[in-house]
Design a protein around this motif. Structure first.
Motif, short mmCIF file in Angstrom:
data_model
loop_
_atom_site.label_atom_id
_atom_site.label_comp_id
_atom_site.label_asym_id
_atom_site.label_seq_id
_atom_site.Cartn_x
_atom_site.Cartn_y
_atom_site.Cartn_z
N TRP A 1 10.82 3.00 7.89
CA TRP A 1 9.58 4.08 7.63
C TRP A 1 10.50 5.25 7.41
CZ3 TRP A 1 4.14 4.64 9.70
CH2 TRP A 1 3.44 3.49 9.29
N GLY A 2 11.60 5.80 8.15
CA GLY A 2 12.33 7.08 7.98
C GLY A 2 12.62 7.02 6.16
N GLN A 3 13.01 5.97 5.71
CA GLN A 3 13.41 5.78 4.37
C GLN A 3 12.18 5.82 3.30
OE1 GLN A 3 15.97 2.47 4.34
NE2 GLN A 3 17.64 3.35 4.81
N ARG A 4 10.88 5.63 3.81
CA ARG A 4 9.95 5.46 3.01
C ARG A 4 8.76 6.74 3.04
NH1 ARG A 4 8.19 -1.07 3.56
NH2 ARG A 4 10.33 -1.97 2.86
N ILE A 5 9.29 7.62 3.77
CA ILE A 5 8.63 8.85 3.84
C ILE A 5 9.13 9.75 2.76
CG2 ILE A 5 7.56 10.85 5.26
CD1 ILE A 5 7.58 8.93 7.71
N HIS A 6 8.28 10.18 1.83
CA HIS A 6 8.85 11.33 0.98
C HIS A 6 8.05 12.60 1.05
CE1 HIS A 6 10.90 7.71 -0.72
NE2 HIS A 6 9.59 7.25 -0.67
N PHE A 7 8.98 13.59 1.13
CA PHE A 7 8.42 15.05 1.17
C PHE A 7 8.33 15.50 -0.18
CE2 PHE A 7 10.39 13.87 5.07
CZ PHE A 7 9.37 13.94 5.92
N MET B 1 0.56 -5.45 7.11
CA MET B 1 0.44 -5.09 5.88
C MET B 1 1.83 -4.53 5.37
SD MET B 1 -2.25 -1.92 6.61
CE MET B 1 -3.10 -3.06 7.50
N ARG B 2 2.15 -4.41 4.01
CA ARG B 2 3.25 -3.57 3.71
C ARG B 2 3.08 -2.19 3.10
NH1 ARG B 2 6.13 -7.31 -1.08
NH2 ARG B 2 8.06 -6.60 -0.10
N ILE B 3 3.43 -1.38 4.15
CA ILE B 3 3.28 0.01 4.00
C ILE B 3 4.37 0.37 3.04
CG2 ILE B 3 3.22 2.30 4.59
CD1 ILE B 3 0.77 0.45 5.27
N LYS B 4 4.45 0.41 1.63
CA LYS B 4 5.61 0.75 0.81
C LYS B 4 6.23 2.09 0.74
CE LYS B 4 7.28 -2.20 -1.07
NZ LYS B 4 8.22 -3.29 -0.38
N SER B 5 5.10 3.16 0.84
CA SER B 5 5.66 4.51 0.90
C SER B 5 4.73 5.51 1.33
CB SER B 5 6.09 4.97 -0.47
OG SER B 5 5.13 5.19 -1.50
N ILE B 6 5.07 6.58 2.07
CA ILE B 6 4.18 7.67 2.44
C ILE B 6 4.41 9.09 2.13
CG2 ILE B 6 3.39 8.82 4.61
CD1 ILE B 6 3.87 6.43 6.08
N ASN B 7 3.62 9.40 0.99
CA ASN B 7 4.11 10.52 0.12
C ASN B 7 3.41 11.64 0.88
OD1 ASN B 7 5.51 9.44 -2.30
ND2 ASN B 7 3.73 7.88 -1.83
N ILE B 8 4.18 12.75 1.27
CA ILE B 8 3.68 13.99 1.89
C ILE B 8 3.61 15.02 0.78
CG2 ILE B 8 3.81 15.59 3.88
CD1 ILE B 8 3.46 12.96 4.80
N ILE B 9 2.51 15.84 0.60
CA ILE B 9 2.38 16.72 -0.37
C ILE B 9 1.89 18.09 0.28
CG2 ILE B 9 2.04 15.06 -2.24
CD1 ILE B 9 -0.90 15.79 -2.38
N ASN B 10 2.37 19.27 -0.39
CA ASN B 10 1.92 20.72 0.44
C ASN B 10 2.56 20.51 1.75
OD1 ASN B 10 0.66 21.19 -2.26
ND2 ASN B 10 -1.11 20.21 -1.67
N ASN B 11 3.60 19.96 2.15
CA ASN B 11 4.12 20.14 3.60
C ASN B 11 4.76 21.72 3.45
OD1 ASN B 11 5.57 18.55 1.63
ND2 ASN B 11 7.15 19.05 3.13
N THR B 12 4.44 22.45 4.56
CA THR B 12 4.87 23.84 4.89
C THR B 12 5.78 23.77 6.13
OG1 THR B 12 2.96 24.26 5.85
CG2 THR B 12 3.04 24.80 3.46
N THR B 13 6.22 24.98 6.61
CA THR B 13 6.88 25.10 7.82
C THR B 13 5.96 24.61 9.04
OG1 THR B 13 7.98 27.22 6.75
CG2 THR B 13 7.87 27.09 9.20
N LEU B 14 4.80 24.95 8.91
CA LEU B 14 4.13 24.47 10.04
C LEU B 14 4.13 22.87 10.15
CD1 LEU B 14 2.51 25.50 12.55
CD2 LEU B 14 0.44 25.14 11.32
N ILE C 1 0.80 -1.20 0.04
CA ILE C 1 -0.03 0.21 -0.05
C ILE C 1 0.81 1.21 -0.23
CG2 ILE C 1 -1.61 1.28 1.29
CD1 ILE C 1 -2.60 -1.54 2.47
N VAL C 2 0.45 2.29 -0.79
CA VAL C 2 1.06 3.57 -0.61
C VAL C 2 0.10 4.62 -0.35
CG1 VAL C 2 3.12 2.83 -2.32
CG2 VAL C 2 0.81 3.95 -3.28
N PHE C 3 0.81 5.69 0.63
CA PHE C 3 -0.31 6.77 1.04
C PHE C 3 0.23 7.88 0.25
CE2 PHE C 3 -0.86 3.95 4.75
CZ PHE C 3 -2.09 4.10 4.90
N ILE C 4 -0.73 8.80 0.06
CA ILE C 4 -0.59 10.14 -0.35
C ILE C 4 -1.26 11.03 0.96
CG2 ILE C 4 -0.83 11.97 -2.09
CD1 ILE C 4 -1.03 9.75 -4.18
N VAL C 5 -0.55 11.92 1.49
CA VAL C 5 -1.08 12.55 2.49
C VAL C 5 -1.09 14.13 2.03
CG1 VAL C 5 -1.20 12.90 4.92
CG2 VAL C 5 -0.37 10.79 4.16
#
Length: 307
Positions: A242-248, A213-226, A178-182
């Motif tokens: 997970w540190g390697q699978r979180i993408h900003f 479950m296999r969490i393959k990546s967590i994609n963070i979009i529109n991340n700001t200073t807050l 599974i991949v996430f887009i947050v």
């Protein structure tokens, strides 16, 4: 857009444009999937037989745990994410059900009704197409489109868990993950107050160690200073994997497309999938068709000891 049933009375959401949301609980037997299962999970028919026997032997010593120990599919759901290491699967099962027994968390008594508000508010959505690697795509709103007064963060996690529980019953999702887009667009201080450190620790502990479950990546979009403030709260709880699978990705659509190809993303994410913004109530109606699976899973866990 509507809930429909095929000739075998199997439910799906018809989204038009030849798109639909459906679940597939049948085992894969195509060469591509079998080859991938061997390469990534060391899975063969012989391995399955041996590891099931080993896992059952370990579980026999866990006297207070009520699970269907003779159900191959149930145990394989835990073995695949742990690449058929019986002892690791055993630890996952114990950890998962100990967290389920913790009534301050959100793993118990899951149902479509319990998560209906989160789904109707469209805080969490399931995309109809898998990505280029066969992974399920889950989209989450964590900014301006998240009304946290209606859907507090624990309810977001409850809804996410319930949806992922059904997805984890799909053999192809067990294999591909599974991949996430947050989306953190216009994250506010009221949103920030939802992320309590103790609860975040439990969420990340569950996701990294005990989720079947296999969490393959967590994609963070529109991340700001807050968002960086929030991430500093979470960072101490993140393991190396997970540190390697979180993408900003910030506001870069191109960066997101480096992880998930555009053909399986809607136009709002720069994709070419002709996906309408479907109403959350339809997803509620769809998940209600699987209440029997929720009811069965809700029955399992550690037996409460007499006081």
């Amino acid at each position: 857009m509507a809930l429909r049933f095929d000739k075998n009375k199997v439910p799906h959401i018809d989204l038009g444009s030849n798109l639909q949301i459906s679940l597939d609980f049948t085992e894969y037997n195509d060469k591509q999937s079998l080859d991938k299962a061997w390469q990534e999970l060391h899975e063969t028919s012989e391995t399955i037989e041996v590891r099931l026997k080993e896992l059952r032997q370990l579980l026999k010593n866990e006297k207070d745990l009520n699970i269907p120990i003779d159900d191959d599919a149930f145990l394989i759901r835990f073995l695949r994410p742990r690449k058929f290491h019986a002892e690791r699967a055993f630890e996952t099962i114990k950890g998962y059900y100990k967290m389920k027994a913790n009534k301050d968390f959100v793993l118990d008594n899951i149902s479509a009704k319990a998560i209906s508000v989160a789904l109707e508010e469209r805080v969490i959505q399931l995309y109809p197409l898998r990505d280029q690697h066969g992974r399920r795509i889950v989209y989450m709103e964590a900014g301006s489109n998240w009304n946290c007064s209606k859907v507090p963060f624990p309810e977001v996690i409850r809804a996410t868990h319930a949806l992922l529980t059904l997805l984890s019953l799909e053999p192809r999702t067990q294999l591909n993950g599974i991949v996430f887009i947050v989306n953190f667009d216009r994250l506010s201080f009221s949103h920030l107050g939802q992320f309590k450190p103790k609860f975040m620790n439990n969420v990340l502990d569950y996701g990294q160690r005990y989720a079947p479950m296999r969490i393959k990546s967590i994609n963070i979009i529109n991340n700001t200073t807050l968002f960086n403030i929030l991430f500093q709260v979470c960072k101490p709880f993140l393991g190396q994997k997970w540190g390697q699978r979180i993408h900003f990705h910030g506001s870069s659509i191109e960066a997101l497309h480096n992880q998930i190809e555009p053909h399986c993303l809607p136009a709002k994410l720069g994709g070419c999938m002709d996906l309408i913004d479907y109403e959350g109530r339809v997803l509620v109606e769809f998940l209600e068709q699987f209440q029997d699976k929720f009811d069965e899973l809700n029955c399992y866990g550690y037996r409460q000891k007499d006081k």
